[in-house]
Structure formats: structure tokens, C-alpha cells
Design an enzyme around this catalytic site. Structure first.
Site, short mmCIF file in Angstrom:
data_model
loop_
_atom_site.label_atom_id
_atom_site.label_comp_id
_atom_site.label_asym_id
_atom_site.label_seq_id
_atom_site.Cartn_x
_atom_site.Cartn_y
_atom_site.Cartn_z
N CYS A 257 12.31 52.39 55.14
CA CYS A 257 11.84 53.13 56.31
C CYS A 257 10.35 52.88 56.55
O CYS A 257 9.68 53.67 57.21
CB CYS A 257 12.09 54.63 56.15
SG CYS A 257 13.82 55.06 56.29
N ASP A 280 5.56 52.39 46.74
CA ASP A 280 6.91 52.93 46.52
C ASP A 280 6.97 54.14 45.60
O ASP A 280 7.75 55.04 45.84
CB ASP A 280 7.81 51.81 45.96
CG ASP A 280 9.29 52.16 46.00
OD1 ASP A 280 9.73 52.72 47.02
OD2 ASP A 280 10.01 51.88 45.03
O1 SAT Z 1 16.37 48.64 45.06
S1 SAT Z 1 15.27 49.58 45.03
O2 SAT Z 1 15.76 50.91 44.72
O3 SAT Z 1 14.29 49.19 44.06
C1 SAT Z 1 14.52 49.61 46.57
C2 SAT Z 1 14.86 50.83 47.28
O4 SAT Z 1 16.04 51.04 47.61
O5 SAT Z 1 13.96 51.65 47.54
MN MN Z 2 11.87 52.76 47.26
#
Ligand code: SAT
Ligand code: MN
Length: 593
Positions: A257, A280
Site C-alpha cells: 500500500c 517496513d
Molecule cells: O512477504 S513480506 O511479508 O515480507 C512483504 C509483505 O507482504 O509485506
Molecule cells: Mn510489509
């Protein structure tokens, strides 16, 4: 075969665990990874030889590769992801639970002999800056060399991690095998009580790089609850205004997103600058000064490729010039990579799609790159990487942003009235599903704090923990909600997003500084229509009205959905959230009369 004599491993519990795992999985040899360049080059050579990596043109992308995963294995599999605790109610209604006994029968049994004929890699890694008191060690045992190369980018891997570990037993133990890659025999199981993770049957990112979602969110969220901190699915950015003042912001959005885009945006307002601390994952701690401080436990980015271009995210594109692993993108004849949204290509150019099949735009039945194709690259390669990225103390957070992908309802931005209301806003987030997980896309679902797939315990307790952390903060961050994805009646996005999102961040920081007033609405505090700086932009004011509109009766309906969702937590739901729901209903009712 299982001799560890030549390795420098002195940690007795690590050695015992490696030996026991090898006895069960029966690899043909064991390699303890040190993170060196030689090791990396050797693994790359082997993989290229075996056809598991395609080397890109060394002039276009030095030391960079394309990896193709199994076509049935391209996204996280939430329905095959489990938390194993003694009592089922401790994982709550949003997680799948499995007893230890069942896990041993159904999952551990699949590991028996699974590494036959393969190398077992032992990968020590450190989550967090080398000199941070908040950093944690994990060790992943894996039979996937792709995982090894990825962990080398995504974490501080090898010697640094072992130096930190010394003889401690307090490390997270991840056991991973590709197994036979059959979706029928694919499981990811977490044991927060013993700090273990078992993952088999998938080589895909979030299922296989156990440092990431499994350790740094699912296991760490449980540790954070016990120890009084927060492990969150958030980017961290520094925003500097034209006066040179910097504030740090943490922002939670579901997978795919736009976290990576926001984390490194190039502002469309003169004099403003963004520094990237993380894209992240974010670990946050109440500091002695009464503020909330954050570190990024990761060392690299695992970003979504499609849609990334010099226009949408120039900093990401400039990070991708060398030392990158691309996964499931398309390959051009000149051994360069391509994905939808990257650049114009000739209708008749022949490429290989993400499966390796011949592809031309003119007769394409499907995208050339998988919608969840990815790039893996060290954060240090990003031109906007923050100097504070390696700071042991982390950075102080002035604002927390929650954001969903919602075609309707949620306005461009609003501010929570206080911490408790902010926790409510985060807990009741709804976002449309994306290709980052298997299953249908575009379906709105409740995704509290963007942690629905990543919270390792009962989310009722998680909300209570958020409320408790707020009480410890003398200077809590202000909390906001944004939605870049609202559409008009014609179905098109109302807001251009990307570099223009700085206009929203600017308002947020002005609110943090107390420099501007806001307008009271039933759902929270909204900008006055002149509150969003539209300078230099050709943007009709009516569209801003539409973006900031709050439809009282639609929000009433939303409250019904919220009640149903929160009701699922029964008596684990903290009172504070019900109080917030009740006040929201009162305010909505008043506004509708
Ligand atoms: O595949 S991951 O979980 O690392 C990436 C994501 O879905 O946020
Ligand atoms: Mn993620």
C-alpha cells in the site's frame, strides 16, 4: 557429515540446536554463514550454475540477479500461518492456532529428511543497529541459498550477529526448508514461548525470510508486550522543513500500500526533504525523556516492483542500480529487468515474463512481472537513507500515521483527538486486500494497525498494550489517519499521491508543532480547506472538498462494521476502545440531526 569442528561457533546451545536439526533434516553438508563477500560470490556462482539465479547485464546492474520462485509460491500464505501457544485464546480470533503436539505431528514430521542432498545453511543475523541495546539476534537454518543471499541484504548477517550473540541462549531459532514446495505441505508456525519458528514448503519472502515478519513482527510483538515496547508494521521517515527542522514519523500501511514509496518520497514542495530510516518494520520504545523512540530492525528493503518508476519513486529506482536481487520480474533480451509501470516498452519487444515464458505486450494475456514481484536491496543504497538509520538510540517519533487503501469513506487525512482515540483509529483501520498475500485482491478487510497478519498474540490484548504504552509517555506522538486511495465517481484516484503526499505530511507536522488549527468533525480533526498546501499544483479546490468530505451516514454504517469486528475480541477488548466507539456514535448522531 554433521561436524561443526571447523566452524568458529562456540555457543553451546546454538551448536546443540544445529546438530539436532541436522539429525532430523539430514542435509549433505552444513555451512555456517559469516556474511563475507567470498561466501556471497560462491553462493551466487552455484545458483547461477543451477539455473536458480539469472545474472543481469553487469554493465546495467553489476552484481545483480533475477530469481524466479515456484509459480505456486509468490506471496504470503496467511491461511497456512499459525501461532502455537498453550492456550488457544492467547492467539485470539485473528490468528490460526495450532497446539505444539499438532505442530510436531503435522509440521515437524515434514522436516524429516527434507534436506537430503541439500546444503543446510546456518544464518546468524542481527535485527537492529550493531550498537543498539534494542537489537536482537536470530539464527535461521535454511536449505534455500536464495534465503541466505536475501538475509545478507535484509539483516546484519554473519559475524556481527555471532559477536553479539556470544554464549547467550536468547536468540530466535528459525528452521526453514523449501520442502517439496507443495502448497499441500506448506506451513509457517511460530512458538512465541520458546522463540521458535518452523517454516516449510515455501521459498517466498515473508514465508521464508524468517527474520522479517516471523521474527521481527510475530515473535517480537509478543516480546514487546511482555517488555513494554511496540513491534510494528511501520515505515520510519525523517521530514525536514525549509527551516531545517526535522521531525520523525512512523506510518503503518498494509503490505503493498505504498510504505516504501512514502518512506523515500521526493517532496513536491520546495525546501522540504525526506530521509528514510525504514520502509517496513519499526520497533518503538518509551524513552527516558517521555517520548517514543524508534529503530528499524532491518538492513534492507523487500519492495514491490510493479508501479515503481523514476516518476513514482526515483529514490527506489536509484537504489536498484547494483547489488540487487529481483524476484519474479520480467527479463528483457538485453538482460535488464522490467515490470509494469516502470517504463514504456515497444508493443512487439520480446521478453520473458516472470515464469520465464516468452511475452510481448501486443499479445499479453497477463502482466509480464508478477503483481507481487519484488526487489531486495540494502537500505544504504537508497539516496535518501537517513544518517540515523544506524543510530543505536533510534529516532524520536513526533507523529504516528495509520493508513488504508480505501476507495470510499476515509478522507485524505484526519487527526485523532488524543492517544486513546488514536489507538481506536488504528484498531479500526480497514484496507482493501492486495497481491502481497494469496487470495482475492480489492476486498476491504479490517486490518488493525496494518498488523492483522503479523500480530503474534490476541489483538484484544494488543490494543490494551497500545493503550498502556501511551500512558507511559509524557510526550506521546500525535496520531493521524491518511488515505491516498480515495476515488471519485468516475473511479479514478482523487489525490495524485507520491511526491504530493508531502503536502499532507506538512499539515501533520504543523499540527504537531501547534502551528495551525483544525476543524472538528465527528471522526476527528480535519484540515481547513486552506490547510493543505496546494502551491505549484493544478488542483481544483472542489476536489479537495471531496477528498476531505465526511459522510455521516456512511460512517454510521462503518461503526456497525467496527462493532462487529471489535465484538470478536469479547472480554479481551479493552474498555477504552468501546468508550471511543460510543463517543464516535454520539458525535455522528449529533452531526446528523
Ligand atoms: O512477504 S513480506 O511479508 O515480507 C512483504 C509483505 O507482504 O509485506
Ligand atoms: Mn510489509
Amino acid at each position: 557429515m554433521f561436524s561443526l569442528a571447523e566452524s568458529s561457533l562456540s555457543n553451546p546451545s546454538l551448536r546443540a540446536w544445529i546438530r539436532a536439526t541436522a539429525e532430523h533434516t539430514r542435509p549433505s553438508n552444513i555451512r555456517v554463514c559469516d556474511g563475507s563477500e567470498n561466501e556471497r560470490a560462491a553462493i551466487e556462482r552455484d545458483m547461477v550454475g543451477a539455473g536458480a539465479l539469472v545474472e543481469l547485464d553487469p554493465k546495467l546492474h553489476p552484481r545483480s540477479f533475477l530469481h524466479r520462485s515456484d509459480p505456486t509460491d509468490v506471496a504470503r500464505t496467511e491461511h497456512l500461518t499459525f501461532i502455537s501457544t498453550k492456550h488457544e485464546e492467547d492467539v485470539g480470533p485473528t490468528n490460526n492456532w495450532m497446539s505444539r503436539q499438532d505442530a510436531e505431528k503435522r509440521v515437524w514430521s515434514l522436516f524429516a529428511g527434507c534436506m537430503h542432498g541439500r546444503t543446510m545453511y546456518v544464518v546468524p543475523y542481527l535485527m537492529g543497529p550493531v550498537d543498539s541495546p534494542h537489537s536482537r539476534v536470530g539464527v535461521e537454518i535454511t536449505d534455500s541459498p536464495y534465503v541466505v543471499l536475501s538475509l545478507r541484504i535484509m539483516t546484519r548477517m554473519g559475524k556481527e550477529a555471532l559477536a553479539r550473540l556470544r554464549n547467550s541462549e536468547g536468540f530466535v531459532r528459525g528452521t526453514h526448508s523449501l520442502g517439496d514446495l507443495s502448497p499441500e505441505r506448506r506451513f509457517v508456525v511460530h512458538f512465541p514461548d520458546t522463540l521458535e519458528i518452523w517454516s516449510i514448503g515455501s521459498g517466498y519472502g515473508g514465508n521464508a525470510l524468517l527474520s522479517k515478519k516471523c521474527h521481527s513482527l510475530r515473535i517480537a510483538s509478543v516480546q514487546a508486550k511482555k517488555e513494554g515496547w511496540l513491534a510494528e508494521h511501520m515505515l520510519i521517515l525523517g521530514l525536514t522543513n525549509p527551516l531545517g527542522e526535522t521531525h520523525y514519523v512512523a506510518a503503518a500501511f498494509p503490505s503493498a500500500c505504498g510504505k516504501t514509496n512514502l518512506a523515500m518520497l521526493v517532496p513536491n514542495l520546495p525546501g522540504w526533504k525526506v530521509d528514510t530510516v525504514g520502509d517496513d518494520i519499526c520497533w518503538m520504545y518509551p524513552g527516558e525523556d517521555g517520548r517514543l523512540w524508534a529503530i528499524n530492525p532491518e538492513n534492507g528493503m523487500f519492495g514491490v516492483a510493479p508501479g515503481t518508476s523514476l516518476k513514482t519513486n526515483p529514490n527506489a529506482m536509484r537504489s536498484l542500480t547494483h547489488d540487487v536481487i529481483f524476484t519474479n520480474v520480467a527479463l528483457r533480451a538485453n538482460r535488464n529487468v522490467w515490470w509494469e509501470g516502470m517504463s514504456k516498452v515497444d508493443d512487439h519487444e520480446v521478453m520473458q515474463d516472470w515464469r520465464g515464458d516468452t511475452w510481448t505486450k501486443s499479445d499479453a494475456q497477463a502482466p509480464a512481472a508478477h503483481p507481487n514481484s519484488r526487489f531486495t536491496v540494502p537500505l544504504a543504497q537508497c539516496p535518501s537513507a537517513s544518517d540515523s538509520f544506524n543510530a543505536g538510540s533510534g529516532v524520536p517519533i513526533s507523529a504516528i500515521i495509520f493508513g488504508g487503501r480505501r476507495a470510499k469513506l476515509a478522507p485524505l487525512v484526519y487527526e485523532a483527538r488524543n492517544w486513546q482515540h488514536g489507538v481506536y483509529v488504528g484498531a479500526t483501520m480497514v484496507s482493501e486486500t492486495t497481491a502481497a498475500a494469496t487470495g482475492a485482491v480489492g476486498i476491504p478487510r479490517n486490518d488493525p494497525m496494518a498488523m492483522l497478519p503479523f500480530c503474534g498474540y490476541n489483538m484484544g490484548d494488543y490494543f490494551a498494550h497500545w493503550l498502556a504504552v501511551g500512558q507511559q509517555l509524557r510526550h506521546p506522538p500525535k496520531i493521524f489517519h491518511v488515505n491516498w486511495f480515495r476515488t471519485g465517481n468516475d473511479g479514478r484516484f482523487l489525490w495524485p499521491g507520491f511526491g504530493d503526499n508531502v503536502r499532507v505530511l506538512k499539515w501533520i507536522l504543523e499540527r504537531v508543532d501547534g502551528a495551525v488549527t483544525a476543524r472538528e468533525a465527528p471522526i476527528g480533526l480535519l484540515p481547513h480547506t486552506d490547510g493543505i498546501d496546494l502551491s505549484g499544483m493544478d488542483f481544483p479546490e472542489e476536489r479537495l472538498f471531496e477528498l476531505l468530505a465526511v459522510d455521516g451516514s456512511a460512517w454510521m454504517q462503518e461503526a456497525g462494521r467496527t462493532l462487529e469486528f471489535l465484538g470478536r475480541f469479547g472480554n479481551r477488548l479493552p474498555h477504552g476502545l468501546l468508550t471511543e466507539l460510543r463517543s464516535l456514535l454520539n458525535r455522528l448522531q449529533l452531526s446528523l440531526h
